[in-house]
Scaffold this motif. Structure first.
Motif, PDB file in Angstrom:
ATOM      1  N   LEU A  37      39.322  48.734  27.685  1.00 58.20           N
ATOM      2  CA  LEU A  37      40.557  48.356  28.661  1.00 58.20           C
ATOM      3  C   LEU A  37      41.720  49.463  28.173  1.00 58.20           C
ATOM      4  O   LEU A  37      42.068  49.533  27.368  1.00 58.20           O
ATOM      5  CB  LEU A  37      41.068  46.792  28.323  1.00 58.20           C
ATOM      6  CG  LEU A  37      40.120  45.864  28.601  1.00 58.20           C
ATOM      7  CD1 LEU A  37      40.798  44.455  28.322  1.00 58.20           C
ATOM      8  CD2 LEU A  37      39.844  45.485  30.137  1.00 58.20           C
ATOM      9  N   LEU A  38      42.532  49.569  29.288  1.00 58.92           N
ATOM     10  CA  LEU A  38      43.615  50.746  29.341  1.00 58.92           C
ATOM     11  C   LEU A  38      44.718  50.188  29.875  1.00 58.92           C
ATOM     12  O   LEU A  38      44.435  49.867  31.235  1.00 58.92           O
ATOM     13  CB  LEU A  38      43.123  52.118  29.089  1.00 58.92           C
ATOM     14  CG  LEU A  38      44.214  53.371  29.442  1.00 58.92           C
ATOM     15  CD1 LEU A  38      44.667  53.273  28.086  1.00 58.92           C
ATOM     16  CD2 LEU A  38      43.443  54.426  29.932  1.00 58.92           C
ATOM     17  N   SER A  39      45.827  50.019  29.442  1.00 57.88           N
ATOM     18  CA  SER A  39      47.135  49.809  30.186  1.00 57.88           C
ATOM     19  C   SER A  39      47.879  51.185  30.632  1.00 57.88           C
ATOM     20  O   SER A  39      48.085  52.078  29.742  1.00 57.88           O
ATOM     21  CB  SER A  39      47.810  48.949  29.601  1.00 57.88           C
ATOM     22  OG  SER A  39      49.211  49.055  30.124  1.00 57.88           O
ATOM     23  N   LEU A  40      48.153  51.447  32.052  1.00 60.77           N
ATOM     24  CA  LEU A  40      48.843  52.466  32.220  1.00 60.77           C
ATOM     25  C   LEU A  40      49.952  52.351  33.236  1.00 60.77           C
ATOM     26  O   LEU A  40      49.467  51.181  34.221  1.00 60.77           O
ATOM     27  CB  LEU A  40      47.946  53.801  32.814  1.00 60.77           C
ATOM     28  CG  LEU A  40      46.993  53.760  33.452  1.00 60.77           C
ATOM     29  CD1 LEU A  40      47.645  53.759  34.858  1.00 60.77           C
ATOM     30  CD2 LEU A  40      45.923  54.827  33.262  1.00 60.77           C
ATOM     31  N   ASN A  41      50.741  53.009  33.756  1.00 58.77           N
ATOM     32  CA  ASN A  41      51.772  52.799  34.947  1.00 58.77           C
ATOM     33  C   ASN A  41      50.876  53.826  36.043  1.00 58.77           C
ATOM     34  O   ASN A  41      50.495  55.141  35.364  1.00 58.77           O
ATOM     35  CB  ASN A  41      53.039  53.317  34.594  1.00 58.77           C
ATOM     36  CG  ASN A  41      53.677  52.198  33.745  1.00 58.77           C
ATOM     37  OD1 ASN A  41      53.360  50.922  34.135  1.00 58.77           O
ATOM     38  ND2 ASN A  41      54.408  52.629  32.939  1.00 58.77           N
ATOM     39  N   GLY A  42      50.780  53.714  37.446  1.00 63.27           N
ATOM     40  CA  GLY A  42      50.067  54.504  38.069  1.00 63.27           C
ATOM     41  C   GLY A  42      50.780  54.775  39.383  1.00 63.27           C
ATOM     42  O   GLY A  42      51.799  53.584  39.858  1.00 63.27           O
ATOM     43  N   LEU A  43      50.732  55.868  40.281  1.00 62.56           N
ATOM     44  CA  LEU A  43      51.182  56.144  41.442  1.00 62.56           C
ATOM     45  C   LEU A  43      50.221  55.663  42.317  1.00 62.56           C
ATOM     46  O   LEU A  43      49.076  56.327  42.415  1.00 62.56           O
ATOM     47  CB  LEU A  43      51.623  57.599  41.670  1.00 62.56           C
ATOM     48  CG  LEU A  43      52.037  57.869  42.867  1.00 62.56           C
ATOM     49  CD1 LEU A  43      53.460  57.156  43.337  1.00 62.56           C
ATOM     50  CD2 LEU A  43      52.213  59.434  42.969  1.00 62.56           C
TER      51      LEU A  43
END
Length: 682
Positions: free
Chosen positions: A409-415
């Motif tokens: 699992l990986l958390s990121l902000n995305g466009l």
């Protein structure tokens, strides 16, 4: 009966974490501000402990204050014995606080039984939650909740229109002179109102979906832990190892914002406790030896964490002597791993022997070295997680141990972007800017396979062609936006049909048997439980470069305009405004407060300031007033964006010198861009 220690445990854990980190900072650099901060933390903990009748914690915290109080003013550092006493008291306070936690005994793992010395358990730190995560989630829920007011008003309007439609039907049933004409007029008015209401409700529903998507992403993010949560434990391990060997060592940590599964982080941090201690014991030389070699007397151990697609890389680097490969060879021969007189193994072969375990270059067994299991633990963790561990060394310059593990699992902000009917997400940290394209620019970029940006000709490829590699691409018209994506030092332009905002999401790996294009790095779930593609920056750069040529970017003539500074304390608003501006071809900088905005405005030249009004500290009115009063900034136009719609606020905005005033509740993208173009070109 209510638990009397419930809130104390929460507060005490946070204060202990803050005290532990600050003590280690003070050990490396004496700073009166750190002393003052430590005294505040200790005083708060002491007072809280006395309230809940925990005299052991209060007494030790008081003793902690006594060590520090003489250093509150002045710049003379703590003596070595004072620092040791602080660390001892810190350990005792932490142990006492931990004893208040109800916990079940668990059998020791194989890795734990092979630990060379007792060390603080990283799992405790890794499982703690930063309260800012909860604050952000609550903010996102609050913002989503405000979107329901227009829906309620829309429901009331629908009821009214329904009644008017019933009245119209009754009128048509009545055979009276003029009824048909009146009904026709009423029907046309109803149709216009229905159209307008439908448009408003569609916009609101889209906004609500975006807000709820943000809430879901932040809620999932709470399952993950920031890598920085284990840095204090590693810092303490390095400090204790250096103290036991009489060495001076500085600890540095980078990349702590990366969030991951706590199970993975706990395993990796356990292995890196050994790696970090070994860096001190085997790598860092004594001060006199370092000075004789032309190095600073103080050695350095650096722990770095970085994301590589769906992998996390943990690196421990020291500037010591490097691995003694001759000693490795002698030990391997003594243990029968190499035959005397056999062909000389190369450096990589000797390092592989080290990774097998059981080989130590230390002449004696000490608290931190000599048993030869440090790298063995790292290899075991890599095997458990399906990762890889590598070692690099340079004689006299130091060594690097790198552990790369996959992230479940990986958390990121995305466009969020759309291409040929497919919705996908580009990691926001890989997006440099977005450029709106007209038909002529699209045609030229598609023909040349390049697009001019920032003085370079970047390789260009429509995302649809990368997603549908080897298959017919659905006809969706020409790309309207070029997203500039960067991985390492390479930049490319990816053509998409439109931008759909930003989102916080948790990425899952693709199933092993699922074939996918090289640009796809994983999937995330949308609100309906459907998978949404998450793109990989390195994969996109490789694919676009392969299709369009070198990513270096040949020189090109391109007009460059000044960036726009967006100032808003709401992450959602900042990202929405950023996506709008970048899709229109503007470069954007972000600031989360008026204070940060002023600092950035004084460091860089901007074409325009776009600022919220209601912010803690310096509000938008004050920001504009201060820039208007500054001779170096007064030429830069400003736009105020606020939920306030009153005439008094609009007039105050004009009086401060703002060039335009935009109401969030009446937000219109084209109107905002029209204001910006007017002010930037004025």
């Amino acid at each position: 009966m209510a638990d009397p220690l419930r809130y104390f445990r929460i507060e005490a854990r946070e204060l202990v974490d803050q005290i532990s980190a600050a003590v280690l900072d003070l050990d490396q650099d004496h700073d009166p501000e750190v002393v003052a901060r430590l005294l505040r933390y200790a005083h708060t903990l002491k007072g809280a402990a006395r309230v809940v009748k925990q005299p052991e914690i209060a007494e030790r915290t008081h003793a902690f204050e006594e060590v520090l109080i003489g250093h509150r003013e002045g710049d003379h550092p703590l003596a070595a014995d004072e620092m040791r006493e602080l660390l001892r008291l810190n350990d005792e306070i932490e142990r006492r606080v931990a004893e208040l936690e109800p916990r079940a005994a668990a059998p020791a793992t194989e890795t734990e039984t092979r630990a060379e010395v007792a060390a603080p358990a990283p799992v405790t730190t890794a499982e703690r939650r930063d309260t800012s995560d909860v604050d952000e989630l609550l903010d996102a829920i609050g913002e989503a909740h405000t979107r329901f007011a227009p829906l309620r008003r829309g429901s009331q309007s629908l009821d009214r229109l329904h009644r008017e439609a019933d009245a119209l039907a009754d009128r048509l049933r009545m055979d009276q002179p003029g009824a048909v004409q009146a009904a026709r007029t009423a029907a046309m008015r109803l149709a216009a109102e229905f159209t307008q209401l439908s448009r408003r409700l569609s916009d609101v529903v889209e906004q609500v979906e975006r807000e709820l998507d943000e809430v879901r992403g932040r809620a999932e993010r709470l399952r993950l832990v920031a890598a920085a949560s284990v840095f204090t434990v590693l810092h303490r391990a390095v400090r204790d190892a250096a103290d036991s060997q009489g060495k001076r060592v500085r600890f540095e940590a980078r990349g702590g914002d990366l969030r991951m599964d706590p199970h993975v982080l706990t395993l990796v941090s356990g292995a890196f406790l050994h790696v970090a201690r070994n860096a001190v014991a085997h790598g860092i030389e004594a001060a006199d030896a370092r000075e004789a070699a032309g190095k600073p007397a103080e050695g350095t151990v650096v722990v770095e964490v970085e994301r590589r697609g769906r992998f996390a890389a943990f690196r421990c680097t020291d500037d010591g002597r490097g691995f003694d490969l001759a000693a490795v060879r002698r030990t391997a021969e003594a243990r029968g791993l190499l035959m005397p007189g056999s062909t000389e193994p190369d450096q990589q072969a000797l390092l592989e022997l080290l990774l097998r375990g059981g080989i130590s270059t230390s002449a004696t067994v000490t608290d931190v070295a000599g048993r030869g299991i440090g790298l063995d633990v790292a290899r075991d963790v890599a095997d458990q997680l399906g990762g890889d561990v590598t070692v690099r060394t340079e004689a006299g310059r130091g060594a690097t141990v790198e552990l790369v593990v996959p992230l479940a699992l990986l958390s990121l902000n995305g466009l969020v972007v759309e291409a040929a009917g497919t919705v996908a997400t580009v990691p926001l940290d890989a997006v440099r800017t977005c450029l709106r394209l007209d038909r002529d620019q699209v045609a030229a970029a598609a023909t040349a396979g390049r697009i001019a940006h920032d003085g370079r000709a970047l390789p260009f490829l429509p995302l649809a062609r990368a997603l549908y590699a080897g298959n017919a691409v659905p006809d969706s018209g020409s790309p309207g936006v070029a997203v500039i994506v960067m991985a390492d030092q390479d930049a490319v332009a990816v053509g998409v049909d439109r931008l759909a905002g930003t989102s916080t999401l948790v990425v899952r790996p693709l199933p092993d048997l699922a074939p996918a294009a090289a640009v796809i790095g994983g999937v995330a779930m949308d609100l309906d439980g459907n998978p949404r593609l998450v793109l990989d920056a390195h994969g996109m750069v490789d694919e676009v470069t392969r299709a369009g040529g070198s990513a270096d970017g040949a020189p090109a003539v391109a007009a460059r305009r000044l960036p726009i500074l967006v100032i808003d304390d709401s992450l959602t608003t900042r990202m929405l405004e950023r996506s709008i501006l970048e899709s229109a071809g503007f470069e954007v900088d972000l600031a989360a407060s008026g204070e940060e905005g002023l600092e950035k405005a004084r460091r860089r030249e901007y074409a325009l300031y776009l600022t919220d009004i209601d912010m803690p500290g310096i509000d938008g009115f004050t920001f504009v007033e201060r820039t208007r009063a500054d001779p170096e900034l007064q030429h830069v136009p400003a736009i105020l964006v606020s939920s306030r719609a009153g005439a008094e606020d609009r007039q105050r905005g004009a009086d401060t010198g703002a060039g335009a005033y935009v109401v969030k509740g009446e937000f219109n993208q084209e109107e905002l861009l029209a204001h910006i173009r007017r002010l930037v070109t004025a």
